[in-house]
Design an enzyme around this catalytic site. Structure first.
Site, PDB file in Angstrom:
ATOM      1  N   CYS A  88       0.823  -1.223   0.000  1.00  0.00           N
ATOM      2  CA  CYS A  88       0.000   0.000   0.000  1.00  0.00           C
ATOM      3  C   CYS A  88       0.854   1.270   0.000  1.00  0.00           C
ATOM      4  O   CYS A  88       0.338   2.357  -0.263  1.00  0.00           O
ATOM      5  CB  CYS A  88      -0.962   0.007   1.176  1.00  0.00           C
ATOM      6  SG  CYS A  88      -2.081  -1.392   1.162  1.00  0.00           S
ATOM      7  N   HIS A 221      -2.991   7.343   2.843  1.00  0.00           N
ATOM      8  CA  HIS A 221      -3.470   6.065   2.308  1.00  0.00           C
ATOM      9  C   HIS A 221      -4.862   5.814   2.893  1.00  0.00           C
ATOM     10  O   HIS A 221      -5.087   5.960   4.098  1.00  0.00           O
ATOM     11  CB  HIS A 221      -2.488   4.961   2.714  1.00  0.00           C
ATOM     12  CG  HIS A 221      -2.995   3.590   2.444  1.00  0.00           C
ATOM     13  ND1 HIS A 221      -3.601   3.250   1.256  1.00  0.00           N
ATOM     14  CD2 HIS A 221      -3.007   2.467   3.211  1.00  0.00           C
ATOM     15  CE1 HIS A 221      -3.958   1.978   1.307  1.00  0.00           C
ATOM     16  NE2 HIS A 221      -3.613   1.485   2.482  1.00  0.00           N
ATOM     17  N   ASN A 251     -10.205   0.503   0.499  1.00  0.00           N
ATOM     18  CA  ASN A 251      -8.741   0.530   0.466  1.00  0.00           C
ATOM     19  C   ASN A 251      -8.275  -0.070  -0.871  1.00  0.00           C
ATOM     20  O   ASN A 251      -8.393  -1.277  -1.088  1.00  0.00           O
ATOM     21  CB  ASN A 251      -8.220  -0.285   1.658  1.00  0.00           C
ATOM     22  CG  ASN A 251      -6.713  -0.354   1.714  1.00  0.00           C
ATOM     23  OD1 ASN A 251      -6.018  -0.061   0.743  1.00  0.00           O
ATOM     24  ND2 ASN A 251      -6.184  -0.767   2.852  1.00  0.00           N
TER      25      ASN A 251
HETATM   26  O1  UT7 Z   1      -3.506  -1.122   3.735  1.00  0.00           O
HETATM   27  C1  UT7 Z   1      -3.349  -1.625   5.022  1.00  0.00           C
HETATM   28  C2  UT7 Z   1      -4.407  -2.655   5.261  1.00  0.00           C
HETATM   29  N1  UT7 Z   1      -4.867  -2.925   6.555  1.00  0.00           N
HETATM   30  C3  UT7 Z   1      -5.470  -2.052   7.392  1.00  0.00           C
HETATM   31  O2  UT7 Z   1      -5.506  -0.874   7.247  1.00  0.00           O
HETATM   32  C4  UT7 Z   1      -6.161  -2.685   8.556  1.00  0.00           C
HETATM   33  C5  UT7 Z   1      -6.034  -1.923   9.844  1.00  0.00           C
HETATM   34  N2  UT7 Z   1      -6.989  -2.443  10.803  1.00  0.00           N
HETATM   35  C6  UT7 Z   1      -8.293  -2.105  10.743  1.00  0.00           C
HETATM   36  O3  UT7 Z   1      -8.712  -1.314   9.926  1.00  0.00           O
HETATM   37  C7  UT7 Z   1      -9.210  -2.701  11.790  1.00  0.00           C
HETATM   38  O4  UT7 Z   1      -8.440  -3.401  12.738  1.00  0.00           O
HETATM   39  C8  UT7 Z   1     -10.291  -3.664  11.168  1.00  0.00           C
HETATM   40  C9  UT7 Z   1     -11.297  -2.861  10.358  1.00  0.00           C
HETATM   41  C10 UT7 Z   1      -9.636  -4.713  10.290  1.00  0.00           C
HETATM   42  C11 UT7 Z   1     -11.049  -4.381  12.275  1.00  0.00           C
HETATM   43  O5  UT7 Z   1     -11.655  -3.416  13.111  1.00  0.00           O
HETATM   44  P1  UT7 Z   1     -11.468  -3.500  14.692  1.00  0.00           P
HETATM   45  O6  UT7 Z   1     -12.283  -2.427  15.270  1.00  0.00           O
HETATM   46  O7  UT7 Z   1      -9.993  -3.492  14.972  1.00  0.00           O
HETATM   47  O8  UT7 Z   1     -12.115  -4.879  15.042  1.00  0.00           O
HETATM   48  P2  UT7 Z   1     -11.444  -6.148  15.750  1.00  0.00           P
HETATM   49  O9  UT7 Z   1     -10.467  -6.810  14.844  1.00  0.00           O
HETATM   50  O10 UT7 Z   1     -10.988  -5.753  17.131  1.00  0.00           O
HETATM   51  O11 UT7 Z   1     -12.684  -7.099  15.878  1.00  0.00           O
HETATM   52  C12 UT7 Z   1     -13.829  -6.751  16.691  1.00  0.00           C
HETATM   53  C13 UT7 Z   1     -14.922  -7.758  16.390  1.00  0.00           C
HETATM   54  C14 UT7 Z   1     -14.432  -9.210  16.388  1.00  0.00           C
HETATM   55  O12 UT7 Z   1     -15.432 -10.012  16.973  1.00  0.00           O
HETATM   56  P3  UT7 Z   1     -15.288 -10.527  18.508  1.00  0.00           P
HETATM   57  O13 UT7 Z   1     -14.004 -11.286  18.530  1.00  0.00           O
HETATM   58  O14 UT7 Z   1     -15.226  -9.263  19.324  1.00  0.00           O
HETATM   59  O15 UT7 Z   1     -16.504 -11.343  18.694  1.00  0.00           O
HETATM   60  C15 UT7 Z   1     -14.338  -9.524  14.934  1.00  0.00           C
HETATM   61  O16 UT7 Z   1     -14.493 -10.904  14.656  1.00  0.00           O
HETATM   62  O17 UT7 Z   1     -15.460  -7.514  15.096  1.00  0.00           O
HETATM   63  C16 UT7 Z   1     -15.506  -8.736  14.382  1.00  0.00           C
HETATM   64  N3  UT7 Z   1     -15.428  -8.477  12.958  1.00  0.00           N
HETATM   65  C17 UT7 Z   1     -16.513  -8.235  12.215  1.00  0.00           C
HETATM   66  N4  UT7 Z   1     -17.819  -8.193  12.522  1.00  0.00           N
HETATM   67  C18 UT7 Z   1     -18.673  -7.899  11.529  1.00  0.00           C
HETATM   68  C19 UT7 Z   1     -14.325  -8.397  12.164  1.00  0.00           C
HETATM   69  N5  UT7 Z   1     -14.693  -8.112  10.906  1.00  0.00           N
HETATM   70  C20 UT7 Z   1     -16.039  -8.001  10.900  1.00  0.00           C
HETATM   71  C21 UT7 Z   1     -16.992  -7.724   9.903  1.00  0.00           C
HETATM   72  N6  UT7 Z   1     -18.301  -7.686  10.272  1.00  0.00           N
HETATM   73  N7  UT7 Z   1     -16.667  -7.483   8.625  1.00  0.00           N
END
Ligand code: UT7
Length: 298
Positions: A88, A221, A251
């Site tokens: 990225c 980004h 993204n």
């Molecule tokens: O170009 C670089 C690419 N990468 C990035 O920029 C990613 C950077 N990270 C992020 O943007 C965030 O960490 C995410 C958007 C990927 C995830 O958001 P978060 O607020 O950090 O969520 P989390 O990983 O802490 O997960 C919270 C909950 C989890 O469930 P439990 O374990 O609390 O029951 C996940 O399983 O949200 C769940 N979850 C979802 N729920 C509904 C993860 N993805 C989804 C989804 N829909 N699509």
């Protein structure tokens, strides 16, 4: 899939993105190039160098840049064409390389293009909702604009953001299919992103002896609304100084900065004598920033 529009919008800010069904990375790159050539008011024959930043090329070889050269009908023109993979951060890396090449070449076509949908695991809700396909392009030429660059990478030993694919004989020995899907530890990437975006901006400000008050727009980004707002908050800068179009495109990896730049320009958000910071991060891990000073240091 167990997800909802509400979750995606609240946790990322993304409400739509594009998935390419028929066009590959070089096709998107070609379309973006045509617009950049028109905007720059040059002839395609004027191009001396083509650099494509991508981690989703059409094929391993020839490079996407050579495919774009052919699509532009420049097969017989002497052109220095190659791809780079900075994930990225790819466009930033390509932009910085291009600016160094301006001592030898006059017009450099720099493209960020991805069909990242090819490497998405459509069963993984934590990644598949984030990414979109797209391309953006710029022509770099000589002028009074001053550029300040910062680029860095940290070999990823914790596998926080990666996609396998071309494993060695191990796959044959284990008789296991290799996975080329993108996978990541979202929370780790989030923390890393906030830290390095802020650091990278501070590096180019220090180099240029400018402060955020001197900057018209930051084009980060386009990964996640919450990442960008955390950076703004930590830097005590109004969020409106950070351009965002991730709500529409998601993204798009190496394409996100040039698409955002082009849109910001069309929306009149980049003054002719403006100062803009491009800043990004990605797998590798990679990161960096470029400060574009159109006031020529005045
Ligand atoms: O170009 C670089 C690419 N990468 C990035 O920029 C990613 C950077 N990270 C992020 O943007 C965030 O960490 C995410 C958007 C990927 C995830 O958001 P978060 O607020 O950090 O969520 P989390 O990983 O802490 O997960 C919270 C909950 C989890 O469930 P439990 O374990 O609390 O029951 C996940 O399983 O949200 C769940 N979850 C979802 N729920 C509904 C993860 N993805 C989804 C989804 N829909 N699509």
């Amino acid at each position: 899939m167990d997800t909802s529009d509400k979750w995606i919008i609240q946790r990322t800010g993304i409400s739509s993105r594009y998935v390419s069904e028929t066009e590959n990375t070089s096709d998107l790159a070609y379309q973006a190039s045509l617009q950049a050539i028109e905007d720059a008011n040059i002839q395609r024959e004027d191009i001396d160098v083509i650099i494509v930043a991508t981690m989703t090329p059409d094929c391993m070889t020839p490079s996407t840049a050579c495919l774009v050269q052919a699509k532009l009908g420049l097969n017989d023109c002497p052109i220095f064409a190659f791809d780079i993979n900075g994930a990225c951060s790819g466009f930033l890396y390509a932009f910085q390389i291009a600016s160094d090449l301006l001592s030898r070449y006059e017009h450099i076509l720099v493209i960020g293009s991805e069909t990242i949908s090819k490497m998405i695991d459509w069963n993984d809700r934590s990644t598949c909702v984030l990414f979109g396909d797209g391309a953006g392009a710029m022509i770099l030429g000589r002028g009074a604009t001053q550029l300040y660059h910062y680029a860095n990478s940290e070999g990823d030993t914790q596998q926080v953001l990666q996609a396998d694919g071309l494993s060695l004989v191990q796959d044959l020995q284990n008789n296991e299919p290799s996975t080329h899907y993108l996978n990541m530890k979202g929370n780790d990437v989030f923390r890393f992103a906030v830290k390095v975006l802020k650091e990278s901006i501070e590096h180019v400000l220090a180099q240029s002896n400018l402060t955020m008050d001197d900057i018209d727009l930051v084009i980060p980004h386009q990964a996640n609304y919450r990442i960008i707002s955390h950076v703004a908050k930590k830097m005590k800068v109004d969020l409106s100084k950070f351009y965002m179009n991730l709500q529409e495109f998601g993204n798009t990896s190496a394409a996100s900065i040039p698409i955002a730049y082009a849109m910001a320009q069309r929306e009149g958000k980049i003054p002719a004598n403006g100062r803009v910071i491009l800043v990004g991060f990605g797998a590798g891990l990679t990161y960096g920033a470029t400060l574009i000073d159109n006031r020529g240091g005045q």
